[in-house]
Motif scaffolding. Structure first.
Motif, short mmCIF file in Angstrom:
data_model
loop_
_atom_site.label_atom_id
_atom_site.label_comp_id
_atom_site.label_asym_id
_atom_site.label_seq_id
_atom_site.Cartn_x
_atom_site.Cartn_y
_atom_site.Cartn_z
N ILE A 1 0.84 -1.20 0.00
CA ILE A 1 0.00 0.00 0.00
C ILE A 1 0.88 1.25 0.00
CG2 ILE A 1 -1.54 1.37 1.49
CD1 ILE A 1 -2.99 -1.20 2.19
N ILE A 2 2.01 1.16 0.66
CA ILE A 2 2.92 2.30 0.78
C ILE A 2 3.57 2.60 -0.58
CG2 ILE A 2 5.02 3.16 1.89
CD1 ILE A 2 2.60 2.92 3.74
N MET A 3 3.55 3.85 -0.98
CA MET A 3 4.20 4.26 -2.22
C MET A 3 5.70 4.43 -1.99
SD MET A 3 1.51 7.03 -3.89
CE MET A 3 2.63 7.44 -5.26
N LYS B 1 5.82 8.03 9.33
CA LYS B 1 4.54 8.22 10.01
C LYS B 1 3.54 7.14 9.64
CE LYS B 1 3.15 12.39 10.38
NZ LYS B 1 2.70 13.76 10.01
N GLU B 2 3.41 6.83 8.35
CA GLU B 2 2.37 5.90 7.94
C GLU B 2 2.75 4.44 8.15
OE1 GLU B 2 1.50 6.85 3.87
OE2 GLU B 2 3.48 6.28 3.14
N THR B 3 4.02 4.14 8.37
CA THR B 3 4.43 2.76 8.62
C THR B 3 4.64 2.45 10.10
OG1 THR B 3 6.77 3.35 8.23
CG2 THR B 3 5.53 2.45 6.37
N SER B 4 4.99 3.47 10.89
CA SER B 4 5.30 3.23 12.31
C SER B 4 4.37 3.94 13.27
CB SER B 4 6.74 3.67 12.61
OG SER B 4 7.67 2.90 11.88
N TYR B 5 3.59 4.91 12.77
CA TYR B 5 2.61 5.64 13.58
C TYR B 5 3.25 6.53 14.64
CZ TYR B 5 0.35 1.37 11.82
OH TYR B 5 -0.05 0.30 11.05
N VAL B 6 4.50 6.95 14.43
CA VAL B 6 5.16 7.86 15.37
C VAL B 6 5.06 9.29 14.83
CG1 VAL B 6 6.73 6.08 16.19
CG2 VAL B 6 7.45 7.58 14.32
N ALA B 7 5.36 10.26 15.69
CA ALA B 7 5.24 11.66 15.31
C ALA B 7 6.39 12.06 14.40
CB ALA B 7 5.25 12.54 16.56
N THR B 8 6.06 12.56 13.22
CA THR B 8 7.07 13.06 12.29
C THR B 8 6.58 14.35 11.66
OG1 THR B 8 6.20 11.97 10.30
CG2 THR B 8 7.71 10.68 11.68
N ILE C 1 14.22 3.24 3.11
CA ILE C 1 14.83 2.07 3.77
C ILE C 1 14.79 2.26 5.29
CG2 ILE C 1 16.95 0.74 4.07
CD1 ILE C 1 17.66 1.49 1.15
N LEU C 2 15.10 3.47 5.75
CA LEU C 2 15.04 3.77 7.18
C LEU C 2 13.64 3.54 7.72
CD1 LEU C 2 16.51 5.09 9.69
CD2 LEU C 2 15.50 7.24 8.91
N ALA C 3 12.64 4.05 7.01
CA ALA C 3 11.25 3.89 7.45
C ALA C 3 10.88 2.42 7.53
CB ALA C 3 10.32 4.62 6.49
N TYR C 4 11.32 1.63 6.55
CA TYR C 4 10.97 0.22 6.52
C TYR C 4 11.54 -0.52 7.74
CZ TYR C 4 11.01 -4.71 5.26
OH TYR C 4 10.84 -6.07 5.29
N LEU D 1 -5.29 2.63 6.29
CA LEU D 1 -4.97 3.08 4.92
C LEU D 1 -5.40 2.05 3.89
CD1 LEU D 1 -1.41 4.66 5.28
CD2 LEU D 1 -3.65 5.73 5.55
N SER D 2 -5.71 2.55 2.69
CA SER D 2 -6.00 1.70 1.53
C SER D 2 -5.19 2.22 0.35
CB SER D 2 -7.49 1.71 1.20
OG SER D 2 -7.92 3.04 0.93
N ARG D 3 -5.26 1.54 -0.76
CA ARG D 3 -4.44 1.94 -1.90
C ARG D 3 -4.84 3.29 -2.46
NH1 ARG D 3 -0.95 -1.83 -3.53
NH2 ARG D 3 -0.59 -0.78 -5.51
N TYR D 4 -6.09 3.65 -2.32
CA TYR D 4 -6.54 4.96 -2.78
C TYR D 4 -7.85 5.31 -2.10
CZ TYR D 4 -9.61 2.32 -5.96
OH TYR D 4 -10.54 1.46 -6.48
N ILE D 5 -8.15 6.60 -2.06
CA ILE D 5 -9.41 7.09 -1.49
C ILE D 5 -10.46 7.12 -2.60
CG2 ILE D 5 -10.55 9.03 -0.36
CD1 ILE D 5 -8.52 7.59 1.41
N GLN D 6 -11.59 6.46 -2.35
CA GLN D 6 -12.59 6.27 -3.41
C GLN D 6 -13.63 7.37 -3.48
OE1 GLN D 6 -14.11 2.18 -3.67
NE2 GLN D 6 -12.60 1.59 -2.13
N ARG D 7 -13.81 8.13 -2.40
CA ARG D 7 -14.88 9.13 -2.38
C ARG D 7 -14.34 10.49 -1.97
NH1 ARG D 7 -16.74 4.82 0.33
NH2 ARG D 7 -16.50 5.89 2.33
N PHE D 8 -14.91 11.52 -2.57
CA PHE D 8 -14.57 12.89 -2.17
C PHE D 8 -15.81 13.57 -1.63
CE2 PHE D 8 -14.46 17.44 -3.41
CZ PHE D 8 -13.48 17.83 -2.49
#
Length: 354
Positions: free
Chosen positions: A150-152, A237-244, A328-331, A347-354
């Protein structure tokens, strides 16, 4: 890097290692990108839009045009264009949208609105046949292969390079001024391969950060490395949920430096050329205050811990490449915390609704 025994290897790191191939595919697409840029030469107001990592990619990609005094170039989140800036779009406008899936709701809606106002629209994606290819005047499909996480990661780097090449070609045709990145692009895939050799070193750094209970990161950049700093902060942030957070390099001194002394690491991607003295002074000042610093730079005299990039390339080139060690660091930081970086929470691969 071979995974340790009994440690699962996730798709995210495989996608990162696949980045050089993705960049090779972008280089092979340059003739098509050049043709699209040729059709966009007449526009003097250019909007780049995307969401999340795609927004940071176009923020980087718009850099060559932002420096061009003959054209107005803006990079905006797709939602911000819809909510606040759509009245600035007209038939004299070019709007470039990026969506990995080609289905991101805000980006599709923004492109539809802009095309309805008479703007010329271009859409970058890696998904041929997706919605974006049917609603823009010029679709650009990058054949970089599937990104399973999911992560770009590799798609971010590919979009950053492809939109920067689009901007460079267009800027050169508008102003006649030589754009260095155009000549450098063919070397970028091999440079990316060389950066992957840092994987073991970065994995060890991640292990150290975990052992020291580091729970906050500030990513710093300047010029074209600022969007890269934003993206690096987002990866953690999106992989570890820590403050960045991501900041302009010298803006850190205007308030945020109060956080030095907490469990904090500064990750700096900076290539200032003749202004390198500012980076040296910054590193000296905050190292003296006890800051934990991870530095990605071309400077040869900022310490042995620096992840060095070759000095002979442009700031844009080096800034783009610096995202690889950040990813690599984030991983490894995320995996070390027991997170699943392929399936981040909510998270999902994309947001479907606006």
């Amino acid at each position: 890097m071979l995974p340790e025994e009994n440690v699962r290897e996730y798709y995210m790191i495989r996608d990162i290692r696949d980045t050089p191939k993705a960049l090779d595919a972008v280089v092979k697409s340059l003739d098509g990108i050049s043709e699209v840029a040729a059709s966009a030469r007449k526009f003097r107001k250019i909007f780049f839009i995307g969401c999340g990592s795609s927004y940071y990619a176009v923020l980087f990609g718009s850099w060559p045009l932002m420096k061009n005094g003959s054209v107005l170039a803006f990079a905006l989140p797709s939602s911000e264009l819809i909510l606040h800036f759509s009245d600035a779009v007209n038939s004299d406008s070019l709007v470039v949208g990026v969506s990995r899936s080609g289905r991101t709701a805000e980006t599709l809606k923004a492109l539809e609105i802009c095309r309805g106002k008479g703007a010329y629209t271009v859409g970058f994606t890696i998904e041929g046949g997706s919605e974006i290819t049917g609603i823009v005047d010029e679709p650009v499909v990058l054949d970089i292969g599937e990104e399973k996480s999911i992560i770009m990661t590799k798609s971010f780097t590919a979009f950053s390079l492809s939109t920067a090449m689009f901007s460079s070609i267009l800027s050169e045709r508008i102003s006649g001024e030589k754009q260095t990145l155009i000549d450098e692009c063919k070397a970028i895939p091999s440079l990316a391969r060389s950066l992957l050799s840092y994987e073991d070193k970065i994995a060890a750094t991640s292990k150290r950060l975990l052992s020291e209970n580091i729970e906050r990161f500030i990513f710093l950049g300047s010029g074209p490395s600022y969007p890269i700093a934003l993206e690096g902060a987002l990866k953690v942030k999106e992989t570890s949920y820590v403050a960045t957070e991501g900041l302009h390099l010298l803006e850190f001194r205007h308030g945020p430096m109060a956080t030095i002394g907490e469990r904090l690491t500064l990750v700096i991607s900076c290539f200032l050329g003749e202004n390198t003295v500012h980076l040296k002074n910054f590193v000296s000042e905050f190292a003296g205050k006890g800051a934990d610093i991870i530095l990605i730079s071309n400077s040869i005299d900022l310490g042995e811990s620096t992840l060095k990039l070759p000095p002979e390339y442009s700031g844009e080139c080096k800034a783009l490449l610096s995202i690889i060690p950040m990813q690599i660091l984030a991983y490894y930081y995320a995996v070390g915390k027991g997170r699943d970086p392929d399936k981040p929470r909510n998270l999902s691969r994309y947001i479907q609704r606006f």
